[in-house]
Write a protein that holds these residues in place. Structure first.
Motif, short mmCIF file in Angstrom:
data_model
loop_
_atom_site.label_atom_id
_atom_site.label_comp_id
_atom_site.label_asym_id
_atom_site.label_seq_id
_atom_site.Cartn_x
_atom_site.Cartn_y
_atom_site.Cartn_z
N ARG A 1 0.83 -1.21 0.00
CA ARG A 1 0.00 0.00 0.00
C ARG A 1 0.87 1.26 0.00
O ARG A 1 0.50 2.27 -0.61
CB ARG A 1 -0.92 0.00 1.23
N MET A 2 1.98 1.21 0.67
CA MET A 2 2.90 2.35 0.69
C MET A 2 3.46 2.61 -0.71
O MET A 2 3.59 3.75 -1.15
CB MET A 2 4.03 2.10 1.70
N VAL A 3 3.79 1.53 -1.41
CA VAL A 3 4.27 1.65 -2.79
C VAL A 3 3.17 2.26 -3.67
O VAL A 3 3.42 3.17 -4.47
CB VAL A 3 4.71 0.28 -3.34
N GLN A 4 1.96 1.78 -3.49
CA GLN A 4 0.84 2.29 -4.30
C GLN A 4 0.57 3.76 -4.03
O GLN A 4 0.19 4.52 -4.93
CB GLN A 4 -0.42 1.46 -4.04
N GLN B 1 -4.59 -7.97 -4.09
CA GLN B 1 -5.75 -7.50 -3.33
C GLN B 1 -6.06 -6.03 -3.58
O GLN B 1 -7.15 -5.55 -3.23
CB GLN B 1 -5.52 -7.73 -1.84
N ILE B 2 -5.11 -5.28 -4.16
CA ILE B 2 -5.33 -3.85 -4.38
C ILE B 2 -5.15 -3.47 -5.85
O ILE B 2 -4.80 -2.34 -6.18
CB ILE B 2 -4.41 -3.00 -3.49
N GLY B 3 -5.38 -4.44 -6.73
CA GLY B 3 -5.39 -4.14 -8.15
C GLY B 3 -4.02 -4.05 -8.81
O GLY B 3 -3.89 -3.50 -9.91
N MET B 4 -3.01 -4.62 -8.19
CA MET B 4 -1.67 -4.66 -8.77
C MET B 4 -1.28 -6.12 -9.01
O MET B 4 -1.88 -7.03 -8.44
CB MET B 4 -0.65 -3.97 -7.85
#
Length: 362
Positions: free
Chosen positions: A171-174, A206-209
């Protein structure tokens, strides 16, 4: 008879005391003149392990336990050729670990510190049998080191782990790269590398990546895999580095080649471990020094208060450390989110350290 009467009277008197009275009784403590004996055992001598040990010793010092004053350290580093280590070499390392563990057991130190998974996993049984308290650090996954769970070290063992929730890291990368959907990761058969890539792949989905992974040999060049995954701009949009010993081999040649490839093709490189990767624009993961410091917290309780390791939980860094290289970000023409810029809390070796908790709350 008189003696029995006195004991009975004392028992009655103690029973009559209020509970609070016992709280005033001082806890038995170690003699101030006692010199603590610490054995340190590790496989390979790498910079992150030294960082973990530095954090450990700094924390002990803050608790009044200091090398050269009341702390005596014997440190053993077992050499292992990571690149060429085949079955017999690994067997030899296992033998050396158990040999050193037997020596430590006979020496009866106040505490044994094991750094890394191999030393912890293969020494703990011998030290447990000898009732030598064990504290470990720089272990990526406690389960791989023979622990009961992420928080329970098992009989005679506690410590600190590098484990972080990969969902936070991704999430931090996103947050910094919202347009990136395809991430490339290159790893070897290194246990930590394989596990790191699997966790990143699961969390990214889980977050579209998505994560595309390729496994290479420890003596292989990284360049062919980089080219195959990038496909002249039609493949992955970013490279992420797992916690894998491969990147530190040949004087960091794979890491340097990765950084230069990213710079030449204007593709960002991030690392999901706090290990040196020249050219990385972002670092996310557990800080070795901080994790070592957490082990020092538990060691202090064992040494000062004679607390059994079994009752102390394994400690871990709750939120990954996040570092940004502003120069590399500028070279990539990266427009950093305002929340990232607003919550940079410190400069560390030229990198911005970002308070992820503050960013997440916005």
């Amino acid at each position: 008879m008189n003696k029995n009467r006195r004991l009975l009277a004392l028992s009655i008197a103690l029973a009559a005391l209020p509970t609070q009275a016992f709280e005033l009784l001082p806890m038995a403590s170690m003699d101030d003149n006692h010199v603590f004996k610490l054995e340190v055992l590790q496989v390979t001598d790498i910079e992150p392990y030294q960082e973990a040990l530095n954090g450990f010793l700094d924390t002990l010092k803050s608790q009044g336990i200091e090398q050269g004053k009341n702390l005596k350290i014997n440190r053993v580093r077992i050499d292992f050729d990571v690149e060429n280590g085949g079955f017999w070499s690994r067997l030899g390392v296992l033998f050396r670990i158990r040999q050193e563990a037997a020596r430590i057991a006979a020496a009866k130190p106040d505490l044994a510190l094991t750094i890394g998974t191999p030393a912890t996993r293969h020494a703990r049984g011998i030290l447990e049998d000898a009732r030598v308290p064990v504290v470990f650090t720089a272990v990526a996954d406690p389960l791989e080191a023979g622990c009961v769970s992420l928080s329970d070290g098992g009989p005679g063992v506690t410590g600190s782990t590098l484990y972080v929730d990969m969902r936070d890291s991704v999430r931090m990368v996103q947050q910094v790269f919202p347009a990136v959907k395809k991430i490339g990761m290159i790893h070897t058969d290194d246990e930590n590398g394989v596990a790191n890539v699997a966790a990143a792949s699961s969390s990214a989905s889980q977050i579209g990546m998505s994560v595309t992974a390729r496994q290479v040999g420890k003596s292989d060049s990284i360049v062919p895999s980089l080219k195959a995954m990038f496909q002249d701009g039609k493949g992955v949009q970013m490279f992420a580095v797992p916690l894998d010993t491969y990147y530190g081999l040949h004087r960091y040649e794979p890491a340097i080649d990765l950084g230069e490839f990213g710079a030449a093709h204007q593709i960002p490189v991030v690392t999901l471990a706090m290990v040196h990767v020249p050219g990385a624009v972002m670092y996310v993961g557990a800080d070795f020094r901080q994790v070592g410091s957490l082990a020092g917290v538990q060691a202090g309780k064992i040494l000062r208060n004679r607390t059994k390791p079994d009752v102390l939980p394994i400690l871990r860094q709750k939120t990954p450390t996040m570092l940004i290289d502003p120069e590399r970000a500028a070279a990539l023409k990266l427009d950093l989110p305002s929340a990232i810029v607003a919550h940079k809390t410190a400069t560390r070796n030229g990198f911005w350290q970002v308070d992820w908790e503050q960013v997440r709350q916005q």
